[in-house]
Write an enzyme that holds these catalytic residues in place. Structure first.
Site, PDB file in Angstrom:
ATOM      1  CG  HIS A 277     -27.730 -18.268  59.713  1.00 32.17           C
ATOM      2  ND1 HIS A 277     -27.134 -19.113  58.777  1.00 32.17           N
ATOM      3  CD2 HIS A 277     -27.780 -17.060  59.144  1.00 32.17           C
ATOM      4  CE1 HIS A 277     -26.833 -18.408  57.710  1.00 32.17           C
ATOM      5  NE2 HIS A 277     -27.199 -17.174  57.881  1.00 32.17           N
TER       6      HIS A 277
ATOM      7  CG  HIS B 218     -31.010 -10.547  59.204  1.00 27.40           C
ATOM      8  ND1 HIS B 218     -30.262  -9.752  58.334  1.00 27.40           N
ATOM      9  CD2 HIS B 218     -30.304 -10.601  60.355  1.00 27.40           C
ATOM     10  CE1 HIS B 218     -29.156  -9.379  58.931  1.00 27.40           C
ATOM     11  NE2 HIS B 218     -29.152  -9.866  60.164  1.00 27.40           N
TER      12      HIS B 218
ATOM     13  CB  THR C  79     -23.222  -9.979  63.950  1.00 28.53           C
ATOM     14  OG1 THR C  79     -24.471 -10.351  63.321  1.00 28.53           O
ATOM     15  CG2 THR C  79     -23.159  -8.477  64.142  1.00 28.53           C
TER      16      THR C  79
ATOM     17  CG  HIS D  56     -29.042  -6.649  62.204  1.00 30.26           C
ATOM     18  ND1 HIS D  56     -28.253  -7.719  62.578  1.00 30.26           N
ATOM     19  CD2 HIS D  56     -29.008  -5.797  63.250  1.00 30.26           C
ATOM     20  CE1 HIS D  56     -27.755  -7.513  63.781  1.00 30.26           C
ATOM     21  NE2 HIS D  56     -28.198  -6.338  64.224  1.00 30.26           N
TER      22      HIS D  56
ATOM     23  CD  GLU E 172     -26.284 -10.365  66.133  1.00 30.44           C
ATOM     24  OE1 GLU E 172     -26.137  -9.678  65.105  1.00 30.44           O
ATOM     25  OE2 GLU E 172     -25.807 -11.500  66.255  1.00 30.44           O
TER      26      GLU E 172
ATOM     27  CG  HIS F  63     -29.470 -11.349  65.014  1.00 32.61           C
ATOM     28  ND1 HIS F  63     -28.574 -12.310  64.586  1.00 32.61           N
ATOM     29  CD2 HIS F  63     -29.403 -10.339  64.101  1.00 32.61           C
ATOM     30  CE1 HIS F  63     -27.969 -11.879  63.475  1.00 32.61           C
ATOM     31  NE2 HIS F  63     -28.463 -10.699  63.151  1.00 32.61           N
TER      32      HIS F  63
END
Ligand SMILES: NS(=O)(=O)c1nccs1
Ligand SMILES: [Zn+2]
Length: 287
Positions: free
Chosen positions: A62, A92, A225, A117, A104, A94
């Site tokens: 993910h 990591h 999250t 993050h 996010e 997003h």
């Protein structure tokens, strides 16, 4: 609990398996700077990272994450809104399928193409796993990445459009705008972890090089999250973004959600949208 970011298994479906998804302190949120309260009692954020704690890089299906050894306090976060010493566990990202989305957290509705993050856990608990279920268990530093194409005149836009057309035609990859050389070291490792479950060696990396010059931040009490969405995170979202180039964004988007042998699915739009504030206060470390 198979979860993802698609129509069948995405954020709108997570509450079915993880009811805390509708809890009182969910993340991310939309941060409205004019509604954040400056808190002069907030301490300076102190991040001390030892590159020797870098353990490896993994595609977990993910996102991709860089893991750190956390059996001692060589890489830590102290100060800011937290009490005690928090150890760096992993970082990591997003990101979106296009530059108009991907982060996010949002700032007064503004979405960034990518968000970093850095995940830390409270050493008052014996390990990361234990800490993830405690209200003061984790501290995650969020950093926005912003695509910066050099300031352009109209003719400049025409030139960029021409370049981008040529790019498609000639298949060259070149950097328009300011690439982030420190980020590039991480992105160069992605060729070896294209599919879910792949990991490769990655060592001697200082995550401090990914941070902006000033560590001004907003902070609020929130959650993971991604499932299990545990409400154990003190969020520390930096005000200043760092730069990323369009070519570097394309590199993020070259990863796959899927394992080798499965029908390939591009790893993009792996972000949860902002969640209800439910009365929470967001504090600012700066005026
Ligand atoms: N995206 S996050 O940093 O809230 C996170 N989710 C699971 C582990 S760390
Ligand atoms: Zn995250």
């Amino acid at each position: 609990h198979a979860w993802g970011y698609g129509a069948q298994d995405g954020p709108e479906k997570w509450a079915e398996s993880f009811p805390v998804a509708n809890g009182p302190r969910q993340s991310p949120i939309d941060i409205v700077p004019t509604q954040a309260q400056h808190d002069p009692s907030l301490k300076q954020l102190k991040l001390k990272y030892d590159p020797a704690t870098t353990k490896g890089i993994l595609n977990n299906g993910h996102s991709f994450q860089v893991d750190f050894t956390d059996d001692d306090s060589s890489s830590t976060l102290v100060g800011g809104p937290v009490i005690g010493i928090y150890r760096l566990r992993q970082f990591h990202f997003h990101w979106g399928s296009s530059d108009d989305k991907g982060s996010e957290h949002t700032i007064a509705g503004t979405r960034f193409p990518c968000e970093l993050h850095l995940v830390h856990w409270n050493t008052k608990y014996p390990n990361f796993g234990e800490a993830t279920s405690k209200p003061d268990g984790l501290a995650v530093v969020g950093v926005f990445l912003k695509v910066r194409i050099f300031s352009k005149s109209i003719s400049g836009i025409a030139v960029i459009k021409l370049f981008q057309m040529m790019d498609v035609l000639c298949g060259f990859v070149y950097q328009i705008g300011s690439a982030n050389p420190r980020l590039q070291k991480v992105l160069d490792a992605l060729d070896d972890i294209r599919s879910k479950g792949r990991q490769t060696t990655f060592s001697n990396f200082d995550p401090k090089t990914l941070l902006p010059a000033t560590l001004d931040f907003w902070t609020y009490e929130g959650s993971l999250t991604t499932p299990p969405l545990l409400e154990s995170v003190t969020w520390i979202v930096l005000k200043d973004p760092v730069s990323v180039s369009p070519a570097q964004m394309a590199k993020f988007r070259s990863l796959l959600f899927t394992s080798e042998g499965e029908a390939p699915s591009c790893m993009v739009d792996n972000f949860r949208p902002p969640q209800p504030l439910k009365g929470r206060k967001v504090r600012a470390s700066f005026k």
